[in-house]
Scaffold this motif. Structure first.
Motif, PDB file in Angstrom:
ATOM      1  N   GLN A 169      50.735  51.312  52.200  1.00  0.00           N
ATOM      2  CA  GLN A 169      51.254  49.938  52.038  1.00  0.00           C
ATOM      3  C   GLN A 169      50.962  49.364  53.714  1.00  0.00           C
ATOM      4  OE1 GLN A 169      55.320  49.268  51.027  1.00  0.00           O
ATOM      5  NE2 GLN A 169      55.533  47.163  51.721  1.00  0.00           N
ATOM      6  N   ARG A 170      50.461  48.426  53.729  1.00  0.00           N
ATOM      7  CA  ARG A 170      50.388  47.504  54.961  1.00  0.00           C
ATOM      8  C   ARG A 170      50.516  46.258  54.981  1.00  0.00           C
ATOM      9  NH1 ARG A 170      50.340  52.305  55.844  1.00  0.00           N
ATOM     10  NH2 ARG A 170      48.424  53.573  56.826  1.00  0.00           N
ATOM     11  N   LEU A 171      51.013  45.594  56.143  1.00  0.00           N
ATOM     12  CA  LEU A 171      51.018  44.288  56.440  1.00  0.00           C
ATOM     13  C   LEU A 171      49.842  43.509  57.177  1.00  0.00           C
ATOM     14  CD1 LEU A 171      54.919  44.014  57.555  1.00  0.00           C
ATOM     15  CD2 LEU A 171      53.793  43.576  55.471  1.00  0.00           C
ATOM     16  N   ASP A 172      49.668  42.264  56.844  1.00  0.00           N
ATOM     17  CA  ASP A 172      48.516  41.495  57.777  1.00  0.00           C
ATOM     18  C   ASP A 172      49.130  40.764  58.892  1.00  0.00           C
ATOM     19  OD1 ASP A 172      46.514  42.202  55.827  1.00  0.00           O
ATOM     20  OD2 ASP A 172      46.927  40.323  54.630  1.00  0.00           O
ATOM     21  N   ALA A 173      50.375  41.039  59.235  1.00  0.00           N
ATOM     22  CA  ALA A 173      51.086  40.104  60.170  1.00  0.00           C
ATOM     23  C   ALA A 173      50.522  38.560  59.953  1.00  0.00           C
ATOM     24  CB  ALA A 173      50.451  40.558  61.687  1.00  0.00           C
ATOM     25  N   ASN A 174      50.934  38.184  58.804  1.00  0.00           N
ATOM     26  CA  ASN A 174      50.719  36.839  58.542  1.00  0.00           C
ATOM     27  C   ASN A 174      51.534  36.164  57.499  1.00  0.00           C
ATOM     28  OD1 ASN A 174      49.157  34.379  57.631  1.00  0.00           O
ATOM     29  ND2 ASN A 174      47.951  35.308  56.303  1.00  0.00           N
ATOM     30  N   SER A 175      52.537  35.076  57.643  1.00  0.00           N
ATOM     31  CA  SER A 175      53.342  34.625  56.780  1.00  0.00           C
ATOM     32  C   SER A 175      53.006  33.688  55.745  1.00  0.00           C
ATOM     33  CB  SER A 175      54.295  34.009  57.778  1.00  0.00           C
ATOM     34  OG  SER A 175      53.815  32.780  58.339  1.00  0.00           O
TER      35      SER A 175
ATOM     36  N   SER B  61      49.729  32.468  52.963  1.00  0.00           N
ATOM     37  CA  SER B  61      49.350  32.617  51.523  1.00  0.00           C
ATOM     38  C   SER B  61      47.778  33.405  51.429  1.00  0.00           C
ATOM     39  CB  SER B  61      49.490  31.780  50.343  1.00  0.00           C
ATOM     40  OG  SER B  61      48.649  30.613  50.799  1.00  0.00           O
ATOM     41  N   ASP B  62      47.016  32.982  52.566  1.00  0.00           N
ATOM     42  CA  ASP B  62      45.635  33.344  52.643  1.00  0.00           C
ATOM     43  C   ASP B  62      45.399  35.154  52.832  1.00  0.00           C
ATOM     44  OD1 ASP B  62      47.085  32.485  55.225  1.00  0.00           O
ATOM     45  OD2 ASP B  62      44.941  33.351  56.255  1.00  0.00           O
ATOM     46  N   PRO B  63      44.597  35.533  52.033  1.00  0.00           N
ATOM     47  CA  PRO B  63      44.280  36.978  51.916  1.00  0.00           C
ATOM     48  C   PRO B  63      43.523  37.430  53.169  1.00  0.00           C
ATOM     49  CG  PRO B  63      43.067  35.909  50.195  1.00  0.00           C
ATOM     50  CD  PRO B  63      43.653  34.825  51.169  1.00  0.00           C
ATOM     51  N   SER B  64      43.723  38.737  53.469  1.00  0.00           N
ATOM     52  CA  SER B  64      42.868  39.262  54.585  1.00  0.00           C
ATOM     53  C   SER B  64      42.078  40.462  54.026  1.00  0.00           C
ATOM     54  CB  SER B  64      43.843  39.940  55.750  1.00  0.00           C
ATOM     55  OG  SER B  64      42.830  40.541  56.652  1.00  0.00           O
ATOM     56  N   ALA B  65      40.628  40.312  53.985  1.00  0.00           N
ATOM     57  CA  ALA B  65      39.921  41.392  53.463  1.00  0.00           C
ATOM     58  C   ALA B  65      40.087  42.656  54.363  1.00  0.00           C
ATOM     59  CB  ALA B  65      38.414  40.995  53.611  1.00  0.00           C
ATOM     60  N   GLU B  66      40.358  42.258  55.517  1.00  0.00           N
ATOM     61  CA  GLU B  66      40.458  43.410  56.717  1.00  0.00           C
ATOM     62  C   GLU B  66      41.701  44.168  56.265  1.00  0.00           C
ATOM     63  OE1 GLU B  66      39.404  40.597  57.520  1.00  0.00           O
ATOM     64  OE2 GLU B  66      37.480  41.070  57.804  1.00  0.00           O
ATOM     65  N   GLY B  67      42.786  43.627  55.927  1.00  0.00           N
ATOM     66  CA  GLY B  67      44.009  44.265  55.804  1.00  0.00           C
ATOM     67  C   GLY B  67      43.995  44.983  54.452  1.00  0.00           C
ATOM     68  N   GLU B  68      43.205  44.402  53.511  1.00  0.00           N
ATOM     69  CA  GLU B  68      43.203  44.952  52.320  1.00  0.00           C
ATOM     70  C   GLU B  68      42.306  46.274  52.302  1.00  0.00           C
ATOM     71  OE1 GLU B  68      41.799  42.123  49.299  1.00  0.00           O
ATOM     72  OE2 GLU B  68      43.506  40.698  49.732  1.00  0.00           O
TER      73      GLU B  68
ATOM     74  N   ALA C  43      42.869  40.957  41.964  1.00  0.00           N
ATOM     75  CA  ALA C  43      42.083  39.991  41.182  1.00  0.00           C
ATOM     76  C   ALA C  43      43.068  39.130  40.340  1.00  0.00           C
ATOM     77  CB  ALA C  43      41.261  40.721  40.231  1.00  0.00           C
ATOM     78  N   THR C  44      43.353  37.979  40.925  1.00  0.00           N
ATOM     79  CA  THR C  44      44.325  37.002  40.330  1.00  0.00           C
ATOM     80  C   THR C  44      43.600  36.134  39.708  1.00  0.00           C
ATOM     81  OG1 THR C  44      44.424  36.080  42.212  1.00  0.00           O
ATOM     82  CG2 THR C  44      46.135  37.377  41.996  1.00  0.00           C
ATOM     83  N   GLY C  45      42.205  35.874  40.179  1.00  0.00           N
ATOM     84  CA  GLY C  45      41.332  34.801  39.552  1.00  0.00           C
ATOM     85  C   GLY C  45      41.391  33.484  40.557  1.00  0.00           C
ATOM     86  N   THR C  46      41.971  33.411  41.777  1.00  0.00           N
ATOM     87  CA  THR C  46      41.898  32.626  42.701  1.00  0.00           C
ATOM     88  C   THR C  46      40.699  32.688  43.452  1.00  0.00           C
ATOM     89  OG1 THR C  46      43.015  34.095  44.359  1.00  0.00           O
ATOM     90  CG2 THR C  46      44.469  32.384  43.005  1.00  0.00           C
ATOM     91  N   PRO C  47      40.180  31.506  44.024  1.00  0.00           N
ATOM     92  CA  PRO C  47      38.737  31.560  44.771  1.00  0.00           C
ATOM     93  C   PRO C  47      38.910  32.606  45.914  1.00  0.00           C
ATOM     94  CG  PRO C  47      39.038  29.302  43.905  1.00  0.00           C
ATOM     95  CD  PRO C  47      40.391  30.023  43.758  1.00  0.00           C
ATOM     96  N   ALA C  48      40.114  32.306  46.910  1.00  0.00           N
ATOM     97  CA  ALA C  48      40.086  32.853  48.180  1.00  0.00           C
ATOM     98  C   ALA C  48      40.510  34.266  47.927  1.00  0.00           C
ATOM     99  CB  ALA C  48      41.091  32.268  49.074  1.00  0.00           C
ATOM    100  N   GLY C  49      41.246  34.581  46.891  1.00  0.00           N
ATOM    101  CA  GLY C  49      41.880  36.045  46.730  1.00  0.00           C
ATOM    102  C   GLY C  49      40.906  36.746  46.105  1.00  0.00           C
ATOM    103  N   ASP C  50      40.088  36.548  45.310  1.00  0.00           N
ATOM    104  CA  ASP C  50      39.034  37.251  44.633  1.00  0.00           C
ATOM    105  C   ASP C  50      37.792  37.646  45.703  1.00  0.00           C
ATOM    106  OD1 ASP C  50      40.591  37.091  42.397  1.00  0.00           O
ATOM    107  OD2 ASP C  50      38.853  36.608  40.848  1.00  0.00           O
ATOM    108  N   ALA C  51      37.532  36.543  46.300  1.00  0.00           N
ATOM    109  CA  ALA C  51      36.534  36.531  47.321  1.00  0.00           C
ATOM    110  C   ALA C  51      36.885  37.706  48.455  1.00  0.00           C
ATOM    111  CB  ALA C  51      36.426  35.260  48.023  1.00  0.00           C
ATOM    112  N   ALA C  52      38.304  37.767  48.986  1.00  0.00           N
ATOM    113  CA  ALA C  52      38.692  38.669  49.897  1.00  0.00           C
ATOM    114  C   ALA C  52      38.659  40.198  49.519  1.00  0.00           C
ATOM    115  CB  ALA C  52      40.187  38.220  50.660  1.00  0.00           C
TER     116      ALA C  52
END
Length: 422
Positions: free
Chosen positions: A276-282, A284-291, A316-325
């Protein structure tokens, strides 16, 4: 000190496509989709895509459970009569997992059993409904409202029904709550605080404020044009448009290998690694590096290389930004092995079950490991990135030894679980 092996010895599930694990297995294999267009009594304006869960008639469903001790049936029935829908929905998969693990016949002392519930803000719909009661006649507000409005009501009710007297807590990590609950439960076993831990992914039924907020954020998928709602959730597809909320609850029983051996319990799977890790981001935008950091950390705990993975059950929620990350993160983790493991997303069939998603998708992963198949993603028509080995429109037989399931949430929450055949 050697860390004890953590096994999965029981599973339970209830969602839009099935009311138990046997039905869930069949629905996964068939690619049954529980998403549809709803309206009318659903809070908020206009039609929307949802994978809904029917209200629980617990007495009828408990009566149909084979091998359920009468004392446990009566206890669950009493609890159901005074509990709101989210707690009633959690009771059935928790009881199913309890029986599946054989805890009703080869009992573990109650103070050696822990209970971890994944999810926060679970009572949004209940609060909305009770607010209308209060507005009309404040004195008619339910006497137990002060208990039911708290997420800890799940822990109290389930512990009472099952006789759990060890540690208990609620874990919140947005949409990664289920995964975070599994991590917390595994640590309780590894440090010796418990021999058995029930992990419950709890139903989060949205109220009108939550619907509106997610809509304003641009996160929700609209119903498809034909009005059925089916295939509105399109993970990894170029035509993905947002996520579809799903309603469901699920339960995993985690147990130390020593405890399972002592009582003769079989292992459905092994929790080989987690992180389990955090992105230090409050936001909704995802972080490929954090994932990617989280997935790599889970593989290190498991002692596996990326090439050892046979299957990935993606967030994989089906959101453009989430799936891309997530695809970018998987490319970082898998590298030259990107085309090796099967890749699918259970949300395409049951929607995004929010707090419960991490536990429900872990159950789906265990089911596929044991039954030797990968479920289809029938809504995937044109993949965003052709480098991966996507599950197709029908189930595929597959010899699966090691699998990863991921969960990510608003606010930079990342979890990854590695499950291996028992």
């Amino acid at each position: 000190m050697t860390t004890p092996a953590v096994l999965v010895t029981g599973v339970g599930v209830r969602c839009s496509t099935a009311s138990d694990v046997a039905g869930f297995t069949a629905a996964l294999r068939a690619g049954t989709c529980g998403i549809r267009t709803v309206g009318g009594d659903t809070p908020g304006p206009g039609p929307r895509a949802l994978a809904p869960l029917d209200d629980v008639d617990l007495d009828t469903e408990l009566a149909a459970v084979s091998g359920l001790p009468e004392t446990l049936r009566r206890s669950a029935s009493r609890a159901a009569r005074r509990s709101p829908q989210p707690v009633r929905s959690a009771l059935l998969p928790a009881v199913e997992a309890w029986l599946d693990a054989g805890l009703h016949t080869a009992a573990v002392p109650g103070d050696r059993v822990a209970l971890v519930v994944g999810g926060t803000n679970l009572s949004a719909r209940y609060v909305f409904e009770q607010h209308r009661v209060h507005d009309r006649r404040p004195a008619h507000l339910a006497a137990r409202y002060a208990l039911h409005v708290q997420d800890t009501d799940h822990v109290g009710t389930l512990s009472q029904v099952l006789g759990v007297t060890g540690e208990g807590c609620v874990v919140g990590a947005s949409s990664a709550s289920g995964g975070a609950a599994v991590v917390q439960a595994a640590r309780l076993i590894e440090c010796g605080a418990a021999d058995v831990a029930l992990v419950v992914g709890a139903l989060a039924r949205l109220g009108p404020l939550e619907w509106q907020g997610l809509s304003a954020l641009g996160a929700l998928a609209a119903p498809v044009a034909d009005g059925t709602g089916e295939w509105a959730c399109r993970p990894f597809d170029v035509d993905r448009r947002g996520f579809v909320p799903g309603e469901g609850a699920a339960c995993l029983v985690l147990e130390s290998a020593a405890s399972a051996r002592a009582r003769g319990a079989g292992a459905l799977a092994r929790l080989a690694g987690y992180a389990q890790r955090l992105d230090a981001n409050s936001l909704s935008d995802p972080s490929a590096e954090g994932e990617a950091r989280t997935m790599n950390a889970a593989l290190r705990v498991a002692g596996l290389a990326a090439g050892d993975l046979d299957y990935v059950n993606a967030h994989a929620t089906g959101t453009p930004a989430g799936d891309a990350a997530e695809l970018a993160a998987l490319r970082q983790v898998l590298g030259d092995e990107s085309g090796r493991p099967w890749l699918n997303a259970t949300k395409a069939l049951v929607g995004h079950c929010l707090s419960a998603a991490g536990v429900l998708e872990a159950v789906a992963t265990v089911v596929q490991l044991r039954a030797g198949f990968v479920h289809p993603n029938p809504a995937l028509r044109q993949p965003v990135d052709e480098a991966f080995r996507y599950a197709g429109r029908t189930a595929r037989p597959a010899r699966l030894e090691h699998a990863m399931t991921t969960s990510f949430g608003f606010g930079g929450f990342n979890t990854a679980l590695v499950l291996s055949r028992g």
